[in-house]
Design a protein around this motif. Structure first.
Motif, short mmCIF file in Angstrom:
data_model
loop_
_atom_site.label_atom_id
_atom_site.label_comp_id
_atom_site.label_asym_id
_atom_site.label_seq_id
_atom_site.Cartn_x
_atom_site.Cartn_y
_atom_site.Cartn_z
N THR A 1 -53.22 -16.66 75.20
CA THR A 1 -53.39 -17.31 73.79
C THR A 1 -51.97 -18.09 73.20
OG1 THR A 1 -52.64 -15.03 72.60
CG2 THR A 1 -54.84 -15.48 73.21
N GLY A 2 -50.90 -17.62 73.94
CA GLY A 2 -49.79 -18.17 73.33
C GLY A 2 -49.20 -17.45 72.26
N GLU A 3 -49.74 -16.39 71.94
CA GLU A 3 -49.24 -15.40 70.70
C GLU A 3 -47.93 -15.00 71.01
OE1 GLU A 3 -51.73 -12.95 68.42
OE2 GLU A 3 -53.60 -14.41 68.39
N GLU A 4 -46.90 -15.37 70.54
CA GLU A 4 -45.49 -14.93 70.82
C GLU A 4 -45.38 -13.55 70.49
OE1 GLU A 4 -41.56 -16.08 72.23
OE2 GLU A 4 -43.77 -17.08 72.28
N VAL A 5 -46.00 -12.82 69.30
CA VAL A 5 -45.62 -11.66 68.81
C VAL A 5 -46.13 -10.70 70.04
CG1 VAL A 5 -48.09 -11.13 67.88
CG2 VAL A 5 -45.93 -9.76 67.00
N GLU A 6 -47.14 -10.97 70.90
CA GLU A 6 -47.56 -10.06 71.81
C GLU A 6 -46.47 -10.09 73.03
OE1 GLU A 6 -49.67 -8.22 71.10
OE2 GLU A 6 -50.80 -9.28 69.64
N ARG A 7 -45.99 -11.41 73.25
CA ARG A 7 -45.07 -11.39 74.24
C ARG A 7 -43.88 -10.45 74.15
NH1 ARG A 7 -40.10 -12.94 74.95
NH2 ARG A 7 -40.17 -14.28 73.02
N LYS A 8 -43.36 -10.57 72.75
CA LYS A 8 -42.23 -9.76 72.17
C LYS A 8 -42.64 -8.26 72.22
CE LYS A 8 -40.33 -13.30 69.17
NZ LYS A 8 -40.03 -13.69 67.59
N ARG A 9 -43.84 -7.81 72.21
CA ARG A 9 -44.17 -6.40 72.05
C ARG A 9 -44.13 -5.85 73.54
NH1 ARG A 9 -49.15 -6.21 67.12
NH2 ARG A 9 -47.54 -6.69 65.74
N GLY A 10 -44.77 -6.86 74.48
CA GLY A 10 -44.83 -6.54 75.66
C GLY A 10 -43.44 -6.32 76.25
N ASP A 11 -42.50 -7.10 75.87
CA ASP A 11 -40.99 -7.01 76.60
C ASP A 11 -40.55 -5.86 75.95
OD1 ASP A 11 -41.46 -9.53 77.63
OD2 ASP A 11 -40.31 -10.72 76.19
N ASP A 12 -40.70 -5.28 74.77
CA ASP A 12 -40.26 -4.33 74.39
C ASP A 12 -40.44 -3.06 75.17
OD1 ASP A 12 -38.85 -3.01 71.57
OD2 ASP A 12 -40.49 -1.58 72.25
N LEU A 13 -41.85 -2.81 75.30
CA LEU A 13 -42.35 -1.73 76.30
C LEU A 13 -41.73 -1.89 77.74
CD1 LEU A 13 -44.57 -1.56 74.23
CD2 LEU A 13 -46.20 -1.31 75.78
N PHE A 14 -41.77 -3.19 78.20
CA PHE A 14 -41.02 -3.26 79.68
C PHE A 14 -39.71 -2.92 79.76
CE2 PHE A 14 -39.68 -6.15 82.98
CZ PHE A 14 -40.30 -5.49 83.92
N SER A 15 -39.05 -3.57 78.72
CA SER A 15 -37.54 -3.21 78.89
C SER A 15 -36.88 -2.00 78.79
CB SER A 15 -36.84 -4.26 78.03
OG SER A 15 -37.02 -3.68 76.53
N HIS A 16 -37.86 -1.20 78.23
CA HIS A 16 -37.64 0.40 77.93
C HIS A 16 -38.31 1.21 78.97
CE1 HIS A 16 -35.12 -0.24 74.36
NE2 HIS A 16 -35.89 -1.22 74.24
N ASP A 17 -38.76 0.62 80.25
CA ASP A 17 -39.71 1.56 80.86
C ASP A 17 -38.77 2.73 81.71
OD1 ASP A 17 -42.43 2.20 82.08
OD2 ASP A 17 -41.17 1.71 83.98
N TYR A 18 -37.74 2.18 81.96
CA TYR A 18 -36.69 3.14 82.68
C TYR A 18 -35.50 3.78 81.96
CZ TYR A 18 -39.07 1.21 86.73
OH TYR A 18 -40.25 0.66 87.41
N ASP A 19 -35.77 3.95 80.59
CA ASP A 19 -34.60 4.33 79.68
C ASP A 19 -34.46 6.13 80.03
OD1 ASP A 19 -34.48 2.15 78.37
OD2 ASP A 19 -35.41 2.98 76.29
N GLU A 20 -35.43 6.58 80.56
CA GLU A 20 -35.08 7.86 80.95
C GLU A 20 -34.81 8.24 82.36
OE1 GLU A 20 -38.75 9.77 79.34
OE2 GLU A 20 -38.71 8.43 77.80
N GLY A 21 -34.66 6.99 83.06
CA GLY A 21 -34.12 7.25 84.49
C GLY A 21 -35.43 7.31 85.44
#
Length: 212
Positions: A192-212
């Motif tokens: 869809t090109g909805e930028e808000v969904e990209r930003k939300r997905g990036d937030d999930l993805f970028s913190h996936d390994y926060d806990e090692g």
């Protein structure tokens, strides 16, 4: 190991939640060994969860059964007329939880990611216009209500202790489960090109390994 166990003990040898048909598909494509193809077909037709589950309490099992049918279709090129029924059930399992329907029974948000994955594959085949709508509804509900924006992880189960939850009710999961859901945000953004969904997905993805 999956293939070997199927060959030795048959298609019900591995519980559906430990069976990853696309790994066998990749092995077949790489090696052209027909035993990998045979394992995909036999488990799709007669493995655990091969008949799916209509209850949202069985959403994980339905998702894996759905994946197996899609993998078989991919390898054989043969239509599987059960696939639309798996899709109907998956749509219902997402919708009943995303809308808070009183008919809902069970909800673990990371499992909704498992449900969305085969639906996305099915959309590329069927172009069922309901799929993006229900996935968007689910993604927004996850972000608004079931995701900790500070700790960057999901509720394990957002329901209070009671008829819809008995374990880890309204407690947080590990962020390691984020990537069961983040691909759906990426897919919806790409569609869809909805930028808000990209930003939300990036937030999930970028913190996936926060806990090692």
């Amino acid at each position: 190991a999956m293939r070997d166990k199927f060959q030795q003990f048959g298609p019900t040898a591995i519980h559906s939640v430990f069976y990853f048909p696309w790994t066998l598909v990749a092995a077949y494509r790489l090696t052209k060994d027909p035993s990998y193809q045979a394992a995909v077909i036999s488990t799709a037709d007669g493995g655990q969860a091969s008949r799916g589950s209509v209850s949202d309490s069985g959403m994980r099992e339905n998702a894996f059964g759905f994946e197996g049918k899609l993998a078989k279709r991919y390898l054989t090129g043969q239509e599987d007329y059960d696939l639309p029924y798996f899709a109907e059930v998956a749509l219902g399992q997402l919708h009943v939880n995303a809308t808070g329907s009183p008919d809902r029974v069970f909800n673990e948000p990371f499992m909704l990611g498992l449900v969305m994955r085969p639906l996305i594959r099915w959309y590329m085949i069927s172009h069922d216009e309901r799929i993006p709508v229900v996935i968007k509804l689910t993604l927004d509900k996850i972000w608004d209500s079931w995701y900790d924006h500070h700790g960057h992880h999901f509720y394990y189960n957002p329901e209070p202790t009671g008829e819809r939850c008995s374990v880890s009710c309204q407690k947080w999961t590990s962020s390691k489960l984020n990537n069961l859901v983040s691909p759906a945000y990426a897919w919806y953004w790409r569609l869809t090109g909805e930028e808000v969904e990209r930003k939300r997905g990036d937030d999930l993805f970028s913190h996936d390994y926060d806990e090692g």
